[in-house]
Design an enzyme around this catalytic site. Structure first.
Site, PDB file in Angstrom:
ATOM      1  N   SER A   7       0.849  -1.197   0.000  1.00  0.00           N
ATOM      2  CA  SER A   7       0.000   0.000   0.000  1.00  0.00           C
ATOM      3  C   SER A   7       0.877   1.236   0.000  1.00  0.00           C
ATOM      4  O   SER A   7       1.790   1.366   0.812  1.00  0.00           O
ATOM      5  CB  SER A   7      -0.868   0.001   1.258  1.00  0.00           C
ATOM      6  OG  SER A   7      -1.391   1.294   1.451  1.00  0.00           O
ATOM      7  N   HIS A  30      -0.832  -1.193  -4.338  1.00  0.00           N
ATOM      8  CA  HIS A  30      -2.160  -1.088  -3.731  1.00  0.00           C
ATOM      9  C   HIS A  30      -2.419   0.390  -3.433  1.00  0.00           C
ATOM     10  O   HIS A  30      -1.680   1.012  -2.670  1.00  0.00           O
ATOM     11  CB  HIS A  30      -2.182  -1.919  -2.439  1.00  0.00           C
ATOM     12  CG  HIS A  30      -3.509  -1.988  -1.758  1.00  0.00           C
ATOM     13  ND1 HIS A  30      -4.453  -2.942  -2.061  1.00  0.00           N
ATOM     14  CD2 HIS A  30      -4.052  -1.228  -0.776  1.00  0.00           C
ATOM     15  CE1 HIS A  30      -5.516  -2.772  -1.288  1.00  0.00           C
ATOM     16  NE2 HIS A  30      -5.303  -1.736  -0.500  1.00  0.00           N
ATOM     17  N   ASP A  32      -4.967   3.146  -1.967  1.00  0.00           N
ATOM     18  CA  ASP A  32      -6.138   3.339  -1.114  1.00  0.00           C
ATOM     19  C   ASP A  32      -6.818   4.661  -1.423  1.00  0.00           C
ATOM     20  O   ASP A  32      -6.233   5.722  -1.223  1.00  0.00           O
ATOM     21  CB  ASP A  32      -5.707   3.338   0.361  1.00  0.00           C
ATOM     22  CG  ASP A  32      -5.225   1.972   0.803  1.00  0.00           C
ATOM     23  OD1 ASP A  32      -6.022   1.032   0.735  1.00  0.00           O
ATOM     24  OD2 ASP A  32      -4.051   1.852   1.207  1.00  0.00           O
ATOM     25  N   MET A  34      -9.708   7.111  -0.347  1.00  0.00           N
ATOM     26  CA  MET A  34     -10.599   7.384   0.793  1.00  0.00           C
ATOM     27  C   MET A  34     -11.260   8.745   0.587  1.00  0.00           C
ATOM     28  O   MET A  34     -10.603   9.699   0.179  1.00  0.00           O
ATOM     29  CB  MET A  34      -9.798   7.407   2.093  1.00  0.00           C
ATOM     30  CG  MET A  34      -9.009   6.145   2.339  1.00  0.00           C
ATOM     31  SD  MET A  34      -8.219   6.212   3.958  1.00  0.00           S
ATOM     32  CE  MET A  34      -7.105   4.815   3.844  1.00  0.00           C
ATOM     33  N   HIS A  63      -8.169   0.153  -4.065  1.00  0.00           N
ATOM     34  CA  HIS A  63      -9.061  -0.199  -2.957  1.00  0.00           C
ATOM     35  C   HIS A  63      -9.895   1.038  -2.635  1.00  0.00           C
ATOM     36  O   HIS A  63      -9.396   2.011  -2.082  1.00  0.00           O
ATOM     37  CB  HIS A  63      -8.208  -0.638  -1.748  1.00  0.00           C
ATOM     38  CG  HIS A  63      -9.023  -0.942  -0.529  1.00  0.00           C
ATOM     39  ND1 HIS A  63      -8.453  -1.089   0.718  1.00  0.00           N
ATOM     40  CD2 HIS A  63     -10.361  -1.131  -0.346  1.00  0.00           C
ATOM     41  CE1 HIS A  63      -9.404  -1.353   1.614  1.00  0.00           C
ATOM     42  NE2 HIS A  63     -10.564  -1.372   0.986  1.00  0.00           N
ATOM     43  N   MET A  65     -12.352   2.971  -0.620  1.00  0.00           N
ATOM     44  CA  MET A  65     -13.047   3.119   0.666  1.00  0.00           C
ATOM     45  C   MET A  65     -13.888   4.374   0.551  1.00  0.00           C
ATOM     46  O   MET A  65     -13.590   5.413   1.141  1.00  0.00           O
ATOM     47  CB  MET A  65     -12.027   3.213   1.800  1.00  0.00           C
ATOM     48  CG  MET A  65     -11.344   1.891   2.045  1.00  0.00           C
ATOM     49  SD  MET A  65      -9.955   2.055   3.171  1.00  0.00           S
ATOM     50  CE  MET A  65      -8.612   2.027   2.010  1.00  0.00           C
ATOM     51  N   MET A 134     -10.656  -7.184   5.595  1.00  0.00           N
ATOM     52  CA  MET A 134      -9.905  -6.127   6.283  1.00  0.00           C
ATOM     53  C   MET A 134      -9.472  -6.627   7.662  1.00  0.00           C
ATOM     54  O   MET A 134     -10.286  -7.158   8.419  1.00  0.00           O
ATOM     55  CB  MET A 134     -10.782  -4.873   6.459  1.00  0.00           C
ATOM     56  CG  MET A 134     -11.101  -4.127   5.178  1.00  0.00           C
ATOM     57  SD  MET A 134      -9.635  -3.446   4.348  1.00  0.00           S
ATOM     58  CE  MET A 134      -9.027  -2.261   5.571  1.00  0.00           C
ATOM     59  N   GLY A 139      -9.324   3.156   7.071  1.00  0.00           N
ATOM     60  CA  GLY A 139      -9.240   4.603   7.259  1.00  0.00           C
ATOM     61  C   GLY A 139      -7.828   5.121   7.459  1.00  0.00           C
ATOM     62  O   GLY A 139      -7.495   6.189   6.983  1.00  0.00           O
ATOM     63  N   ASP A 172      -5.600  -6.925   4.452  1.00  0.00           N
ATOM     64  CA  ASP A 172      -5.109  -5.551   4.424  1.00  0.00           C
ATOM     65  C   ASP A 172      -5.246  -4.966   5.817  1.00  0.00           C
ATOM     66  O   ASP A 172      -6.347  -4.900   6.357  1.00  0.00           O
ATOM     67  CB  ASP A 172      -5.952  -4.756   3.410  1.00  0.00           C
ATOM     68  CG  ASP A 172      -5.551  -3.287   3.316  1.00  0.00           C
ATOM     69  OD1 ASP A 172      -4.598  -2.874   4.008  1.00  0.00           O
ATOM     70  OD2 ASP A 172      -6.192  -2.553   2.546  1.00  0.00           O
TER      71      ASP A 172
END
Length: 219
Positions: A7, A30, A32, A34, A63, A65, A134, A139, A172
């Site tokens: 990540s 990876h 993320d 958010m 990913h 979120m 997860m 977060g 993750d």
């Protein structure tokens, strides 16, 4: 087959290309995404993810979120992400969304928060390429691995084997040399490590170490 997907959440964002080059012996980057709504943090969106794809250094494992993945997730496939994962808790029509992402040429992952049961998706496993269990509340990077998720990973692996489908299990959150063997032993085969890789003196060596630890336990 063990897949390592570091990540970039904890990398030096000011030198994104250099940080991606550090992990070039990984299988994926990876990324993320958010939105500060689904999770209490804001990272980056489509333009940054697209620029990571365009570097061509690694295929991108996105990913999401975010709220409204039904609207947004297909765009991540359109800009060239190899794999797009959205959250079960946020999707209005997960199966329709999975079909749409597949049509755009990307693999599809379904993410489950630690307290979300796997069983509600047991009958529709064939729609997905990957289930992301997860191992922290999503977060923030740098959290501790929640070992209570391990039984869920075991049940998921058992159900996937029983269904005879090719579905990976990704973990993750808090993945490190200390925790990767437990996760692999439970049935995970795709590992997201952020702080463990970018906090190491030599990211390349750390990826190799994580890979060999996991390979000793993968089913």
């Amino acid at each position: 087959m063990t897949t390592i997907s570091p990540s970039i959440l904890n990398c030096d964002i000011a030198d994104l290309r250099g940080e991606l080059a550090k992990i070039k012996n990984a299988d994926y980057a990876h990324v993320d995404v958010m939105d500060n709504h689904f999770v209490p943090n804001l990272t980056w969106g489509l333009p940054v993810v697209e620029s990571v794809v365009k570097t061509g250094i690694l295929p991108v494992d996105a990913h999401l979120m975010i709220e409204n993945p039904d609207v947004w997730a297909p765009h991540y496939a359109e800009v060239g992400c190899a794999s797009v994962t959205f959250h079960a808790e946020a999707a209005a029509a997960p199966l329709r969304l999975a079909k749409e992402i597949h049509k755009l040429g990307a693999k599809v992952g379904l993410a489950l928060n630690p307290a979300t049961p796997f069983e509600q998706f047991q009958d529709v496993l064939g729609y997905f390429d990957m289930i992301l269990c997860m191992t922290v509340e999503p977060g923030f990077g740098g959290q501790s691995f929640i070992s209570e998720v391990l039984p869920k990973i075991r049940r998921a692996r058992k159900a996937i084997s029983a269904a005879g489908v090719q579905v990976s299990i990704q973990v993750d959150g808090g993945v490190s040399r200390k925790t990767i063997e437990q996760a692999a032993d439970a049935g995970a085969d795709v590992f997201v490590a952020g702080s463990a890789v970018f906090g190491a003196e030599d990211a390349d060596k750390e990826i190799s170490a994580l890979r060999s630890l996991a390979e000793g336990h993968c089913h």
